[in-house]
Every structure is written in C-alpha cells, then in structure tokens.
Motif scaffolding. Structure first.
Motif, PDB file in Angstrom:
ATOM      1  N   ARG A 139      89.687  65.461  25.295  1.00  0.00           N
ATOM      2  CA  ARG A 139      90.363  64.223  25.660  1.00  0.00           C
ATOM      3  C   ARG A 139      90.121  63.866  27.123  1.00  0.00           C
ATOM      4  NH1 ARG A 139      93.847  61.338  22.832  1.00  0.00           N
ATOM      5  NH2 ARG A 139      94.733  60.573  24.776  1.00  0.00           N
ATOM      6  N   TRP A 177      88.855  65.126  14.599  1.00  0.00           N
ATOM      7  CA  TRP A 177      89.277  64.910  15.982  1.00  0.00           C
ATOM      8  C   TRP A 177      89.500  63.431  16.254  1.00  0.00           C
ATOM      9  CZ3 TRP A 177      87.745  62.579  20.575  1.00  0.00           C
ATOM     10  CH2 TRP A 177      88.340  63.055  21.741  1.00  0.00           C
ATOM     11  N   ASN A 202      92.736  61.508  17.458  1.00  0.00           N
ATOM     12  CA  ASN A 202      92.619  60.894  18.783  1.00  0.00           C
ATOM     13  C   ASN A 202      91.940  59.530  18.671  1.00  0.00           C
ATOM     14  OD1 ASN A 202      93.306  63.358  20.750  1.00  0.00           O
ATOM     15  ND2 ASN A 202      92.017  64.124  19.085  1.00  0.00           N
ATOM     16  N   LYS A 234      90.307  57.545  21.586  1.00  0.00           N
ATOM     17  CA  LYS A 234      89.114  58.053  22.260  1.00  0.00           C
ATOM     18  C   LYS A 234      87.823  57.605  21.579  1.00  0.00           C
ATOM     19  CE  LYS A 234      91.091  60.138  25.606  1.00  0.00           C
ATOM     20  NZ  LYS A 234      90.856  59.687  26.993  1.00  0.00           N
ATOM     21  N   ILE A 255      98.410  62.581  22.813  1.00  0.00           N
ATOM     22  CA  ILE A 255      98.037  63.814  22.119  1.00  0.00           C
ATOM     23  C   ILE A 255      99.188  64.187  21.193  1.00  0.00           C
ATOM     24  CG2 ILE A 255      97.463  66.251  22.381  1.00  0.00           C
ATOM     25  CD1 ILE A 255      96.269  65.620  25.060  1.00  0.00           C
ATOM     26  N   ASP A 266      90.211  73.153  19.997  1.00  0.00           N
ATOM     27  CA  ASP A 266      91.121  72.011  19.979  1.00  0.00           C
ATOM     28  C   ASP A 266      92.119  72.106  18.822  1.00  0.00           C
ATOM     29  OD1 ASP A 266      91.699  69.543  21.413  1.00  0.00           O
ATOM     30  OD2 ASP A 266      91.223  68.549  19.532  1.00  0.00           O
TER      31      ASP A 266
END
Length: 373
Positions: A5, A36, A40, A43, A263, A362
């Motif tokens: 991140r 991921w 997220n 992102k 997050i 992660d």
C-alpha cells in the motif's frame, strides 16, 4: 514482508511478485494480486501506473544491446519528467498509447534508479510525519472529554456511553465525551486496550492513537499505542476494522460515510504503524486462532483428501486466505490428523508431506509447489 500500500509505482514495477503477475501471468501471483486489489480498491491507480512503467522498461530491456546508445543524465531526467507527466496529466486513453522510442532507454537500469530518486524526492516528497501524542490529540478536540486512567497492576474495565467496553491495561489512559452525539463515536487512547464495540452501522466508532485512526462499526479488537513505543499495533479478534494514517484529508473522507475503507482487517490480522514515516504493515497475527464459528471441535483429520479441500478447511476455520495454483496441485492429496497444532504448524506438516513450501505476504499464505506425482 512487503507493504504494497505504501509502494511508489517504480517500487512496485521492480517487485518480483508483481512482475510474475504482469509479465508471466503466474497463477499464484495472479491470484494474490487479484485478491489484493479486491481488498485495496483505492490502489488501482498505483497498479495501473506500475504496470505501464513495467511494460515500458520491459520493452527497453528486450531491445538488443547493439540498438542501445548512451544518453546523458540531463536527457534521463527529461525523459523521466515526460513519463511522469504522461501518466499523471493525460487522459487514460492517451496514457495507454504513450511510449518512448527504444533509443531513449539506452541505459534503462540507470533510468530506473534515477526514477526512484526523482519520483520519491522531487515529485513525491517524503510523507509528513503524523506522530501525535495523546495530550496533543485531546487538546485538538473542542468537545469536553472525560478521562479514565489505570494506575493498577491489572486491567480496568471502562464502560463507554454507547454500551461499548474497553479493557484498559495497566498504565493506559482513555478520553471520550460524556455522551456520543451526532453520527460518529470518538475515543482517544494511550497505552493498550481491548475494545468490544456496540454495533451501530449508522455511527462509526473511531479510536485515535498517536497518528493512527481505527474505524469500526461494531467488533472487537486490541490497540497498542504506548507513548514510549515508536509503533502502534491494531489486532482484530472479531468483525472488520479499518485503519488509516491520521491527516485532515483522510479524516474528512472517512467521516463522510459509514463504509470501512483504507486498510481493512479481519480476524487474525493485524497492522503495525510507524508514525515517523506513516508506514502501515499488514500481516497475520503470530498465532492465528480458530474463528468462533469453527471453534467447536473442528475436525482436521484428512484421509486421501484433495489439497484444495484441505486448504479450504483451513481458510474457513481461521479466516486466512491461502493462495495456491490449483491446476499444478490437482494431484496432491493429504492423509493426516492435525487437530491440536497451531495454524503455522499445520502448514509446516502439510507442506513437508507434499514437498511444498509457504510464505506469508500481506496477510495471505502463499503456497509454492511443483505439484505431486
């Protein structure tokens, strides 16, 4: 353990896992990055920029050595500026078509090194420190607050106005209003405390600890934020928790709705936050516990069980995502009794049995295997 991140595009472009995904469509890497991105979504722009940069660099390296010529540092800086401007200021359709001529990458490695320094210190200067003391936090609010401290050697139970509770560890202090008014609930913490938050989706619950903000709708979690420590830790026991670095922009965005963004953590996950450089590292807890729904004599006894079913059982029992190449491991089966072992010991035994290995990335478990005969 990588903290993707907080990566810059040029850092992500040279990450091996990212390259395996984008250049070689590696199944394990692909599964990890797709998951991921789901976790997220904010992102996506970072990934798109890194992908574009990786393609450009990969094209440059694919040129034969004879096609490359040396260029000056001034030319390198100029081309880097053009790349950044093309990515950040042009429409998406234009960015997709933008390419450098091959000769402009005569020394692509130097460009990559300079690019990292140029982007980080010229275009994206180091993040402003957000380290804030407990005293500073409570003086920045205009609301009158009550304070409870724990000078005892054992924990102290604090009942909050909305019915939530806080088990405050020795040496800790917490401040909060006499009544939670409006559409948010806010408390300020120093030390360590275990929160069990009364569920109220219409009024998010915020915990401010140094430079980290924890936002929940109703769940249980631990916050460790000692004044003497350089880091803040949040560990989730049940439900979902959102964390983000404290700044005015983030606070405004997150208070505008009741969604959990930033997050997001789920049971058996944690973050460690460093206020001095705003780094947030997400990982699994040291000893993942069985979820409450799976804690009642969950059998971990397998007899000729396909490995995909084994991993599915572990995922459901611990709430941990396990990423593996199902096609490569389709011939792997497990016969074992794993009732009492902690999760990581279970994984050790499984991987030793099928000649595989695993790593944590992660808050995911990544399985690396060449398959089974």
């Amino acid at each position: 353990m990588q903290d993707y991140r907080n990566f810059e595009p040029e850092e992500l472009a040279i990450d091996l896992s990212f390259q395996r995904w984008k250049l070689f469509n590696d199944p394990i890497a692909s599964n990890f990055w797709k998951d991921w991105l789901v976790e997220n979504p904010d992102k996506k722009e970072l990934v798109d920029k890194a992908h574009y940069l990786l393609n450009a660099l990969n094209s440059a390296y694919s040129q034969s050595t004879n096609d490359r010529i040396s260029i000056s540092d001034r030319e390198i800086q100029y081309e880097i500026q053009r790349l950044h401007q093309a990515i950040d200021t042009q429409p998406e359709s234009v960015v997709k078509r933008f390419r450098f001529a091959p000769w402009q990458y005569g020394i692509a490695a130097s460009i990559l090194i300079v690019m990292g320094l140029f982007w980080r210190y010229s275009i994206h200067p180091p993040c402003t420190k957000v380290d804030v003391t407990y005293s500073e936090l409570i003086t920045q609010t205009s609301k009158p607050l009550l304070e409870v401290s724990n000078e005892n050697t054992g924990p102290r139970l604090v009942r909050l106005p909305d019915g939530s509770t806080l088990l405050l560890k020795s040496g800790g202090r917490v401040s909060y209003p006499k009544n939670f008014q409006g559409n948010i609930r806010e408390v300020y913490l120093t030390g360590e405390g275990f929160f069990e938050v009364h569920k109220d989706p219409s009024r998010p619950f915020y915990v401010y600890a140094k430079g980290l903000v924890t936002k929940v709708l109703g769940t249980s979690f631990t916050v460790q934020a000692f004044e003497s420590d350089k880091q803040v830790k949040v560990v989730v026991k049940t439900g979902k928790v959102s964390v983000f670095a404290r700044n005015e922009t983030a606070l405004t965005q997150h208070k505008e709705d009741t969604k959990l963004e930033g997050i997001v953590l789920t049971p058996n996950q944690q973050v460690v936050f460093s206020p001095t450089n705003t780094r947030i590292i997400k990982s699994l807890v040291e000893e993942p516990a069985l979820l409450t729904s799976a804690a009642q004599n969950q059998p971990f006894r397998f007899k000729g069980t396909p490995i995909s079913d084994v991993f599915a059982t572990l995922e459901k029992s611990y709430g941990v995502k396990i990423v593996f190449d199902e096609e490569v491991m389709k011939s792997c089966y497990l016969t074992a009794a794993l009732d009492d072992e902690p999760l990581f010991e279970k994984l050790d035994l499984i991987c030793n049995t099928i000649s595989a290995r695993y790593e944590q990335l992660d808050a995911h478990i990544i399985i690396d295997s060449k398959g089974c005969q």
